[in-house]
Design a protein around this motif. Structure first.
Motif, short mmCIF file in Angstrom:
data_model
loop_
_atom_site.label_atom_id
_atom_site.label_comp_id
_atom_site.label_asym_id
_atom_site.label_seq_id
_atom_site.Cartn_x
_atom_site.Cartn_y
_atom_site.Cartn_z
N TYR A 75 0.82 -1.22 0.00
CA TYR A 75 0.00 0.00 0.00
C TYR A 75 0.86 1.27 0.00
CZ TYR A 75 0.95 1.43 4.83
OH TYR A 75 1.55 1.89 5.96
N GLY A 76 2.08 1.16 0.51
CA GLY A 76 2.96 2.31 0.62
C GLY A 76 3.33 2.95 -0.70
N TYR A 77 3.16 2.22 -1.80
CA TYR A 77 3.48 2.82 -3.10
C TYR A 77 2.59 4.01 -3.40
CZ TYR A 77 6.70 -0.96 -4.22
OH TYR A 77 7.78 -1.83 -4.22
N ALA A 78 1.38 4.04 -2.82
CA ALA A 78 0.49 5.20 -3.00
C ALA A 78 1.09 6.43 -2.32
CB ALA A 78 -0.89 4.90 -2.42
N PHE A 79 1.96 6.22 -1.33
CA PHE A 79 2.68 7.31 -0.66
C PHE A 79 3.99 7.63 -1.39
CE2 PHE A 79 -0.15 5.74 2.55
CZ PHE A 79 -0.37 6.78 3.44
N PHE A 80 4.67 6.57 -1.82
CA PHE A 80 6.01 6.76 -2.39
C PHE A 80 5.98 7.53 -3.72
CE2 PHE A 80 7.27 2.57 -0.13
CZ PHE A 80 7.46 3.26 1.05
N LEU A 81 4.96 7.28 -4.54
CA LEU A 81 4.90 7.96 -5.84
C LEU A 81 4.76 9.48 -5.68
CD1 LEU A 81 4.90 7.91 -8.89
CD2 LEU A 81 2.44 7.39 -8.83
N PRO A 82 3.77 9.99 -4.94
CA PRO A 82 3.72 11.45 -4.76
C PRO A 82 4.92 11.98 -3.99
CG PRO A 82 2.02 10.36 -3.42
CD PRO A 82 2.58 9.33 -4.35
N ALA A 83 5.51 11.16 -3.09
CA ALA A 83 6.73 11.59 -2.38
C ALA A 83 7.86 11.84 -3.37
CB ALA A 83 7.14 10.55 -1.35
N ALA A 84 8.00 10.92 -4.33
CA ALA A 84 9.06 11.06 -5.35
C ALA A 84 8.82 12.31 -6.19
CB ALA A 84 9.09 9.82 -6.23
N LEU A 85 7.55 12.56 -6.55
CA LEU A 85 7.24 13.75 -7.35
C LEU A 85 7.51 15.02 -6.56
CD1 LEU A 85 3.95 12.57 -9.10
CD2 LEU A 85 6.21 12.85 -10.13
N TYR A 86 7.19 15.00 -5.27
CA TYR A 86 7.49 16.16 -4.43
C TYR A 86 9.00 16.42 -4.38
CZ TYR A 86 3.34 18.05 -2.07
OH TYR A 86 2.19 18.73 -1.78
N PHE A 87 9.77 15.33 -4.24
CA PHE A 87 11.22 15.49 -4.15
C PHE A 87 11.80 16.02 -5.47
CE2 PHE A 87 15.64 13.92 -4.31
CZ PHE A 87 16.12 14.56 -3.17
N LEU A 88 11.31 15.50 -6.60
CA LEU A 88 11.76 16.00 -7.90
C LEU A 88 11.39 17.46 -8.08
CD1 LEU A 88 10.90 12.92 -10.17
CD2 LEU A 88 13.18 13.70 -9.48
N ASN A 89 10.18 17.83 -7.61
CA ASN A 89 9.76 19.22 -7.72
C ASN A 89 10.59 20.10 -6.79
OD1 ASN A 89 7.98 21.03 -9.03
ND2 ASN A 89 6.79 21.25 -7.15
N PHE A 90 10.94 19.56 -5.64
CA PHE A 90 11.84 20.27 -4.71
C PHE A 90 13.15 20.63 -5.41
CE2 PHE A 90 15.59 19.07 -2.07
CZ PHE A 90 15.64 20.18 -1.23
N LEU A 91 13.73 19.68 -6.16
CA LEU A 91 14.96 19.94 -6.90
C LEU A 91 14.72 20.93 -8.03
CD1 LEU A 91 16.38 16.29 -7.13
CD2 LEU A 91 17.07 18.10 -5.53
N PHE A 92 13.58 20.78 -8.71
CA PHE A 92 13.25 21.67 -9.82
C PHE A 92 13.11 23.12 -9.35
CE2 PHE A 92 9.69 23.80 -12.05
CZ PHE A 92 10.29 23.98 -13.29
N LEU A 93 12.48 23.32 -8.19
CA LEU A 93 12.22 24.67 -7.70
C LEU A 93 13.51 25.41 -7.36
CD1 LEU A 93 9.08 23.90 -5.52
CD2 LEU A 93 9.15 25.43 -7.49
N PHE A 94 14.58 24.68 -7.08
CA PHE A 94 15.88 25.32 -6.88
C PHE A 94 16.35 26.02 -8.14
CE2 PHE A 94 16.69 22.81 -2.98
CZ PHE A 94 17.29 23.78 -2.21
N THR A 95 15.95 25.51 -9.31
CA THR A 95 16.49 26.01 -10.58
C THR A 95 15.70 27.17 -11.16
OG1 THR A 95 15.15 24.51 -11.98
CG2 THR A 95 17.21 23.63 -11.07
N VAL A 96 14.51 27.45 -10.63
CA VAL A 96 13.67 28.48 -11.23
C VAL A 96 13.81 29.80 -10.47
CG1 VAL A 96 12.02 26.80 -12.09
CG2 VAL A 96 11.64 27.86 -9.85
N THR A 97 13.37 30.86 -11.13
CA THR A 97 13.45 32.21 -10.56
C THR A 97 12.09 32.64 -10.02
OG1 THR A 97 15.16 32.77 -12.17
CG2 THR A 97 14.08 34.60 -11.05
N PHE A 98 12.10 33.25 -8.86
CA PHE A 98 10.90 33.83 -8.28
C PHE A 98 10.96 35.35 -8.39
CE2 PHE A 98 10.59 29.66 -6.68
CZ PHE A 98 9.38 29.47 -6.04
#
Length: 404
Positions: free
Chosen positions: A157-180
Motif C-alpha cells: 500500500y505504501g506505493y500510494a505514498f512513495f509515488l507522490p513523495a518522489a514527485l514532491y522530491f523531484l519538484n523540490f529539486l526543480f524549484l531550486f532552478t527556477v526564478t521567483f
C-alpha cells in the motif's frame, strides 16, 4: 518569464490534494501497522491541522522577510519526507511527528505560494489563486484511482505514498532552478509613484476590511468542512438514503467544486473581481442549504449538494487574493493570518458539529452551516463596500477585472 515557477507551485498543490485524503484512504493498512484504531488515525490527521495552525503567522512573516522561494522549497521537501516516512514509520509516535511536519510544510507552501502567485500574475490574481483549488481537486480525484490500481496489483500500500513523495522530491529539486519574482520590488508609474498605493483612494485598514476577510477565511473553511463531513449522514438519517446513495451526495458536491473553480478561472480574468464573488457565493450557499433543510427529496438534495460545492469552492483562495491586494506590503503576513483562521476552522468545526450530532438531529448541523454562510455574507458585503470606497474608480470598476 515565471511560467516554470508557477507550474512548480501548482504541482505542489496537485500533490497536496492527494496528501489531504491519503491517510483516511489507507486507514485499514495504517491501523494494522501501528496497532491503533480509526480514532488514532483521526488524531494523526488532527496533528497535521495543529502543525498548520500554529505556524501560519510566523511563516507568513518569514515569507515577507526572506522571500517566497525558501518557503515553497521547504514545503515541498517537508511533504516529501512525510509521504515517504508514513508507510515506513515503526510506531505511532513517529507517524504523529511526521504529521506535525506535514502541517508545518503545508503552512510554508501557503505562505510562499499565494503571495508568489500574486506577484507572478499581478493582472489575474483571483484566477491564479483559484487555480490552486483546481489542482488540489484534481489530485484528490486521482489518488483513489491510484490506490485501487495498487490494490488490484497486490502491491504494498505504501506505493500510494512513495509515488507522490518522489514527485514532491523531484519538484523540490526543480524549484531550486527556477526564478521567483523579487518580493520587495514595487511597480512604479511614469510619475514615479508606486502603482499599488495609487490604486487606492485611501489606505486599507486591517482592523476593518482585513478583519472581515479573516472571518471569511474562517467561515469559508467551516462551510466546506461541515458539508464534506455531514452530507452523507444527512442523506442516511434524514432522507432515508442507502449508504451508497448518500455518499453520492459528496460526488455531486465535488463536481460542483470542480466546475466552480474552472468557471472562476475564466470569469475572474474577464468580468469579475474576487470581492464580487465573495458576495455572490454565500447567497447561493445559503439558498442551497435552505433547500436541503426544507425540501427533503433525495433528487432535490442532490442538486442542492452540487450548488453547495459550487458556491463554497475557491472562496478561501479569493479571500487571500483580496487581502493580498489590499495589504500588498505584507502579502505573506496577511496570508498567514487569514490562513490561521482557516486552519482554526478545520480543527474546530469537526469538534463542534460532532457535539451537535450527539443530539440525534443532523439538521441542526446544517442550520449551523446556514448561519455560517450568513456571517460570511455579512462580512463579504462589508468588504465589497470598503473595496468600493478604497479602490480608485468606485463601484463601476468593482465589477470589472483589475486584480482578478
Amino acid at each position: 518569464m515565471y511560467m516554470k515557477t508557477g507550474a512548480g507551485m501548482y504541482l505542489n498543490y496537485f500533490l497536496l490534494g492527494m496528501v489531504n485524503i491519503i491517510l483516511i484512504s489507507n486507514m485499514t493498512s495504517l491501523t494494522t501497522q501501528w496497532g491503533t484504531d480509526s480514532a488514532g488515525i483521526s488524531y494523526i490527521i488532527a496533528a497535521i491541522g495543529i502543525g498548520k495552525l500554529f505556524t501560519y503567522v510566523l511563516l507568513g512573516r518569514l515569507s515577507d522577510k526572506f522571500g517566497r522561494k525558501p518557503l515553497v522549497i521547504f514545503g515541498a521537501l517537508g511533504l516529501a519526507i512525510f509521504l515517504a516516512g508514513i508507510p515506513l514509520s515503526p510506531n505511532y509516535q513517529v507517524a504523529f511527528a511526521l504529521a506535525l511536519l506535514a502541517g508545518v510544510a503545508n503552512s510554508a507552501l501557503d505562505a510562499g505560494t499565494y503571495p508568489g502567485l500574486v506577484e507572478i500574475f499581478p493582472k489575474s490574481t483571483g484566477s491564479a489563486s483559484v487555480m490552486v483549488k483546481a489542482f488540489m481537486a484534481a489530485g484528490t480525484g486521482l489518488l483513489p484511482l491510484l490506490i485501487v490500481f495498487i490494490a488490484n496489483q497486490n502491491m504494498f500500500y505504501g506505493y500510494a505514498f512513495f509515488l507522490p513523495a518522489a514527485l514532491y522530491f523531484l519538484n523540490f529539486l526543480f524549484l531550486f532552478t527556477v526564478t521567483f519574482p523579487n518580493h520587495r520590488t514595487v511597480q512604479t508609474s511614469e510619475e514615479g509613484q508606486d502603482v499599488e498605493s495609487t490604486k487606492f483612494l485611501s489606505e486599507p485598514n486591517f482592523k476593518k476590511e482585513g478583519l472581515a476577510l479573516v472571518v471569511i477565511g474562517f467561515t469559508s473553511t467551516g462551510l466546506f468542512t461541515v458539508a464534506q463531513i455531514w452530507l452523507p449522514s444527512f442523506g442516511q438519517q434524514v432522507l432515508g438514503m442507502t449508504e451508497v446513495n448518500s455518499i453520492k451526495l459528496l460526488s455531486y458536491y465535488s463536481v460542483g467544486m470542480i466546475l466552480s473553480v474552472l468557471s472562476l478561472a475564466v470569469l475572474l480574468k474577464k468580468f469579475l473581481r474576487p470581492a464580487t464573488v465573495l458576495v455572490i457565493y454565500p447567497i447561493i450557499t445559503f439558498i442551497s442549504i435552505l433547500i436541503i433543510l426544507t425540501v427533503r427529496i433525495p433528487e432535490v438534495v442532490s442538486v442542492a449538494s452540487f450548488f453547495v460545492g459550487f458556491s463554497t469552492a475557491g472562496i478561501f483562495q479569493l479571500a487571500i487574493a483580496t487581502i493580498t491586494e489590499l495589504f500588498w506590503r505584507k502579502k505573506g503576513t496577511a496570508t498567514g493570518i487569514l490562513a490561521t483562521a482557516g486552519g482554526l476552522a478545520s480543527v474546530v468545526m469537526p469538534l463542534v458539529t460532532g457535539l451537535m450530532s450527539k443530539t440525534g438531529n443532523i439538521s441542526i448541523i446544517f442550520i449551523f452551516d446556514a448561519i455560517l454562510s450568513v456571517i460570511g455574507l455579512v462580512c463579504a458585503l462589508f468588504v465589497f463596500y470598503r473595496y468600493r470606497k478604497l479602490i480608485n474608480g468606485g463601484i463601476g470598476k468593482a465589477f470589472k477585472r483589475r486584480a482578478g
